[in-house]
Design a protein around this motif. Structure first.
Motif, PDB file in Angstrom:
ATOM      1  N   ARG A  78       0.851  -1.181   0.000  1.00 49.63           N
ATOM      2  CA  ARG A  78       0.000   0.000   0.000  1.00 49.63           C
ATOM      3  C   ARG A  78       0.893   1.239   0.000  1.00 49.63           C
ATOM      4  O   ARG A  78       2.015   1.189   0.477  1.00 49.63           O
ATOM      5  N   ASN A  79       0.368   2.355  -0.524  1.00 50.85           N
ATOM      6  CA  ASN A  79       1.171   3.560  -0.651  1.00 50.85           C
ATOM      7  C   ASN A  79       1.335   4.332   0.646  1.00 50.85           C
ATOM      8  O   ASN A  79       2.438   4.751   0.983  1.00 50.85           O
ATOM      9  N   ARG A 108      -9.750  -2.241  -0.147  1.00 52.47           N
ATOM     10  CA  ARG A 108      -8.738  -2.962  -0.920  1.00 52.47           C
ATOM     11  C   ARG A 108      -8.387  -4.248  -0.192  1.00 52.47           C
ATOM     12  O   ARG A 108      -7.444  -4.303   0.594  1.00 52.47           O
ATOM     13  N   PRO A 109      -9.164  -5.312  -0.438  1.00 49.62           N
ATOM     14  CA  PRO A 109      -8.853  -6.577   0.236  1.00 49.62           C
ATOM     15  C   PRO A 109      -7.510  -7.132  -0.246  1.00 49.62           C
ATOM     16  O   PRO A 109      -7.073  -6.830  -1.359  1.00 49.62           O
ATOM     17  N   ARG A 129      -8.126  -6.002   6.890  1.00 53.36           N
ATOM     18  CA  ARG A 129      -7.160  -4.959   7.239  1.00 53.36           C
ATOM     19  C   ARG A 129      -6.374  -4.522   6.015  1.00 53.36           C
ATOM     20  O   ARG A 129      -5.268  -4.016   6.139  1.00 53.36           O
ATOM     21  N   GLY A 130      -6.919  -4.722   4.824  1.00 54.37           N
ATOM     22  CA  GLY A 130      -6.183  -4.457   3.589  1.00 54.37           C
ATOM     23  C   GLY A 130      -6.152  -3.005   3.163  1.00 54.37           C
ATOM     24  O   GLY A 130      -5.487  -2.658   2.206  1.00 54.37           O
ATOM     25  N   GLY A 131      -6.876  -2.144   3.860  1.00 57.63           N
ATOM     26  CA  GLY A 131      -6.850  -0.725   3.526  1.00 57.63           C
ATOM     27  C   GLY A 131      -7.885  -0.342   2.486  1.00 57.63           C
ATOM     28  O   GLY A 131      -8.845  -1.076   2.242  1.00 57.63           O
ATOM     29  N   ILE A 132      -7.673   0.821   1.887  1.00 57.59           N
ATOM     30  CA  ILE A 132      -8.624   1.357   0.913  1.00 57.59           C
ATOM     31  C   ILE A 132      -7.911   1.906  -0.324  1.00 57.59           C
ATOM     32  O   ILE A 132      -6.711   2.166  -0.296  1.00 57.59           O
TER      33      ILE A 132
END
Length: 151
Positions: A78-79, A108-109, A129-132
């Motif tokens: 992730r960025n 964002r799985p 917990r993969g973010g967005i």
């Protein structure tokens, strides 16, 4: 909201290691200048699954690392690593990160590709917990320490 940017990662090519950087420049409608998805070289580009900017909660990375999985050097792919903001609560919102305005796109799985590039158990560790993903609405620079707030 009151979050902050903790760390930033980019890579110019799909599947290449993520690198921690001191600043990024965002591009409206594209993402991060020099990053794989804005450059069209990301692994998922061929499948049409492109996120302009990805964000993940630092608190989640702490939990994963406590389970013995190395994740804090960009293995999450992730960025932007955030601190103090529940990213899923941004659904349907625009938010400011420093000078930049982003808009929530989708969660964002994690995928098997992340695990293929890191270590066994990574996909399971990132579940929920993969973010967005977010879209760039107003471009500019983003740096660690920048505040995250509703736009």
């Amino acid at each position: 909201m009151g979050g902050v940017v903790e760390e930033i990662f980019v890579t110019g090519e799909g599947s290449a290691a993520m690198e921690s950087v001191a600043e990024i420049e965002t591009v409206k409608g594209c993402g991060i200048k020099g990053d794989r998805y804005c450059e069209g070289t990301g692994f998922w580009t061929q499948y049409g699954d492109v996120c302009q900017v990805t964000l993940i909660e630092g608190e989640h990375l702490d939990e994963i690392e406590a389970r013995g999985i190395a994740i804090k050097s960009g293995q999450h792919r992730r960025n932007i690593v955030t601190r103090g903001v529940a990213l899923l609560n941004l659904r349907g919102k625009r938010f400011r990160v420093g000078e930049v305005v982003l808009e929530y796109d989708r969660s964002r799985p994690p995928c098997k590709h992340v695990q293929d590039l890191s270590e066994r158990g990574m996909t399971r560790a990132l579940k929920n917990r993969g973010g967005i993903c977010a879209r760039v609405i107003e471009a500019g620079p983003i740096r660690p320490g920048d505040n995250i707030e509703e736009a």
